[in-house]
Design a protein around this motif. Sequence first.
Motif, short mmCIF file in Angstrom:
data_model
loop_
_atom_site.label_atom_id
_atom_site.label_comp_id
_atom_site.label_asym_id
_atom_site.label_seq_id
_atom_site.Cartn_x
_atom_site.Cartn_y
_atom_site.Cartn_z
N GLY A 49 0.46 -1.40 -0.05
CA GLY A 49 0.06 -0.17 0.10
C GLY A 49 1.22 1.46 0.71
N ILE A 50 0.18 2.69 -0.38
CA ILE A 50 0.69 3.94 -0.40
C ILE A 50 0.01 4.72 0.55
CG2 ILE A 50 1.40 5.45 -2.29
CD1 ILE A 50 2.31 3.23 -3.74
N ARG A 51 -0.14 4.94 1.31
CA ARG A 51 -0.99 5.73 1.92
C ARG A 51 -0.50 7.13 2.43
NH1 ARG A 51 -2.74 5.12 8.28
NH2 ARG A 51 -1.35 3.41 7.88
N GLN A 52 -1.21 8.30 2.09
CA GLN A 52 -0.56 9.44 2.95
C GLN A 52 -1.02 10.00 3.91
OE1 GLN A 52 -0.20 12.09 -1.39
NE2 GLN A 52 -2.12 10.46 -1.60
N GLN A 53 -2.53 9.31 4.10
CA GLN A 53 -3.22 10.00 5.46
C GLN A 53 -2.67 9.47 6.95
OE1 GLN A 53 -7.56 9.04 5.06
NE2 GLN A 53 -7.32 7.95 2.55
N TRP A 54 -1.97 10.19 7.08
CA TRP A 54 -0.86 9.94 8.39
C TRP A 54 -0.90 11.29 9.62
CZ3 TRP A 54 1.56 5.84 9.34
CH2 TRP A 54 2.05 4.74 8.24
N ALA A 55 -0.94 10.32 11.14
CA ALA A 55 -1.38 10.71 12.28
C ALA A 55 -0.20 12.18 12.10
CB ALA A 55 -2.11 10.43 12.65
N THR A 56 1.12 11.95 11.78
CA THR A 56 1.84 12.66 11.97
C THR A 56 2.64 13.56 10.87
OG1 THR A 56 3.59 11.30 11.55
CG2 THR A 56 2.48 11.57 14.15
N LYS A 57 2.68 15.31 10.45
CA LYS A 57 3.15 15.85 9.54
C LYS A 57 4.77 15.53 8.60
CE LYS A 57 2.31 20.56 8.08
NZ LYS A 57 2.20 22.27 8.72
N GLU A 58 4.78 14.84 9.50
CA GLU A 58 6.09 14.28 9.01
C GLU A 58 5.52 13.07 8.06
OE1 GLU A 58 6.36 14.59 11.98
OE2 GLU A 58 7.80 16.42 12.79
N ASN A 59 5.15 12.19 8.20
CA ASN A 59 4.46 10.84 7.49
C ASN A 59 3.69 11.30 6.21
OD1 ASN A 59 6.30 8.32 8.54
ND2 ASN A 59 4.24 8.14 10.16
N ALA A 60 3.34 12.11 6.63
CA ALA A 60 2.29 12.52 5.72
C ALA A 60 2.90 13.35 4.26
CB ALA A 60 0.68 13.61 6.06
N MET A 61 3.90 14.29 5.13
CA MET A 61 4.48 14.96 3.98
C MET A 61 5.65 14.22 2.76
SD MET A 61 3.79 18.20 3.68
CE MET A 61 5.79 18.46 2.37
N LEU A 62 6.59 13.13 3.99
CA LEU A 62 7.10 12.20 3.51
C LEU A 62 6.13 11.40 2.00
CD1 LEU A 62 9.04 10.56 5.91
CD2 LEU A 62 9.81 11.87 3.93
N ALA A 63 5.11 10.51 2.35
CA ALA A 63 4.39 10.19 1.55
C ALA A 63 3.61 10.76 0.71
CB ALA A 63 3.19 9.61 2.25
N LYS A 64 3.44 12.02 0.71
CA LYS A 64 2.45 12.92 -0.90
C LYS A 64 4.06 13.64 -1.30
CE LYS A 64 -0.10 17.05 -1.05
NZ LYS A 64 1.22 18.94 -1.78
N LYS A 65 4.49 13.38 -0.88
CA LYS A 65 6.04 13.89 -1.91
C LYS A 65 6.33 12.44 -2.63
CE LYS A 65 6.99 17.74 -0.90
NZ LYS A 65 6.69 19.48 -2.62
N MET A 342 11.04 9.37 -1.71
CA MET A 342 11.41 10.78 -1.02
C MET A 342 12.52 9.99 -0.05
SD MET A 342 10.69 14.32 -1.84
CE MET A 342 11.25 15.75 -0.79
N THR A 343 12.38 9.46 0.53
CA THR A 343 12.86 9.08 1.83
C THR A 343 14.65 8.97 1.10
OG1 THR A 343 11.73 8.43 3.06
CG2 THR A 343 13.80 7.65 3.60
N ALA A 344 14.99 8.53 -0.52
CA ALA A 344 16.08 8.02 -0.75
C ALA A 344 16.60 9.62 -1.27
CB ALA A 344 15.34 7.03 -2.00
N ARG A 345 15.43 10.64 -2.15
CA ARG A 345 15.61 11.23 -2.33
C ARG A 345 16.58 12.15 -1.58
NH1 ARG A 345 12.16 14.03 -6.43
NH2 ARG A 345 12.44 12.04 -7.46
N LEU A 346 16.24 12.31 -0.32
CA LEU A 346 16.28 13.92 1.04
C LEU A 346 17.90 13.00 1.38
CD1 LEU A 346 12.29 13.90 3.18
CD2 LEU A 346 14.09 15.35 1.86
N LEU A 347 17.68 11.39 1.50
CA LEU A 347 18.95 11.43 1.88
C LEU A 347 20.38 11.08 1.47
CD1 LEU A 347 18.25 7.77 4.33
CD2 LEU A 347 18.70 10.14 4.97
#
Lengths: 380, 87
Positions: A49-65, A342-347
Amino acid sequence: MKNEADVVVIGGGINGCAIAYELAKRGKDIIVVERKWLAYGATGRCGAGIRQQWATKENAMLAKKSVEIFEGLSEELGYDIGLRQGGYLIAIHDEEGMKQAKKNVEMQRSIGLPVRIIGEDEIKEIAPILSPEGMEAIAATFCPTDGHANPFKTTYAYAMAAKKLGAEIYKFTEVKDIKVEEGKVKKVITNRGEIKTKYVVNAAGAWSREIGKMVGLEMPNKPVRKEAMVTEPLKRMFDCMVISFKHGIYFSQQDEGQILGGIPSPEEKVGYHTEPTFSFLKHMAHMLGKYAPSLKHVSILRQWTGFYDVTPDALPILGETSIEGFIQCNGFSGHGFMIAPMTARLLAQLICGEKIDMDISRLNMDRFKGEITEEKAVVG
Amino acid sequence: MKIVCRCEDISEEDIVKAIDEYGCETLAELKQLLRLGMGHCQGRTCLILAAKILARKTGKSIQEIMPSFRPPVVPVDIGLIGGENEE
């Protein structure tokens, strides 16, 4: 086997392969070492699954990007990743759940996600197979741009693209030790030889804490056995992933027609246990029958286990450490696949000294010294 | 064309191509890439055939390339396990 690289990535899962690609794209000389084969660990066992609906902004932003990257990824890498955006439908069971959902939706909408709260009628419209009564749902949240990709295809797509850019990927290569001198990474020692390097990326999933020990870092990650199952293939009945934070269940229909899902096992264990349990299968079948009664007549083909690499706050551990050149990319707590692009790009930006697209300093390992904010929107 | 996996419609050529193109060395990798053995028969017919192709191409022994086997042994209805099959 080469004996020198700019960066050695430990772990050939989605994150290791994605980082290898992002670094190779930036002209770095990369070696990926993998103890088994690509996607052997959590990636190849996940719910896809690919979910953007997270409770913390960090996760939601990482998922959205990440979704923005996923959308163009087949074209960018030159291999199909099997992306389908059928949305995520998250059940709301009671007033308390509704309060939390409203709070989450407000934050999610503020960062531009097209999430909305839907009633029982619309649940049935989106996925006619569902029974709101059996789900004990009074409503749901729905985000149509959430979805699913094929974890195997995505991992291989990143790996093949990285190879074309000159990266080396060594399977069946186990890291035995990492040599550190004057607080800096110097060398990675494997069962097949030594590799001189200034950077190591620890993307070993549930085994990351063992890699951390090699440079003297005590990590808070715990491996937790999780279980999943898949049915025989059926004609397409619904497009969305269905999940519930209360019941911990998730399931969706994959491209080939099979229903794939999981739920916390009554015998859930911390530690490196890999045996599947019958109590999981029984619990999952029981709950599936409630959520989608017509599935009772469908056969289960397989069950298996994998590990969540769980941190105390269910957020990943990313970035630099007290050891110069030792970069963390782990602790994904069950959602490493969906935020990998997104994680890979940021690192990669961090390692190459570029301007970083998003501030990830709060996801540094140092956060466990202070008070922590837990991600509560976790299933499986 | 020789069909190896009937459930997922995979031929010998597909397997040879996956070995050559992606460097597959185990059945687990072929499963990941092709869905080999992931159909209704649970790989009973195809896995040993595919293992022989792999052994021939890679020089490995059959034991080295067999995957783990995942329960249940035969497909079982969700309603039967979940205990709510009223009909």
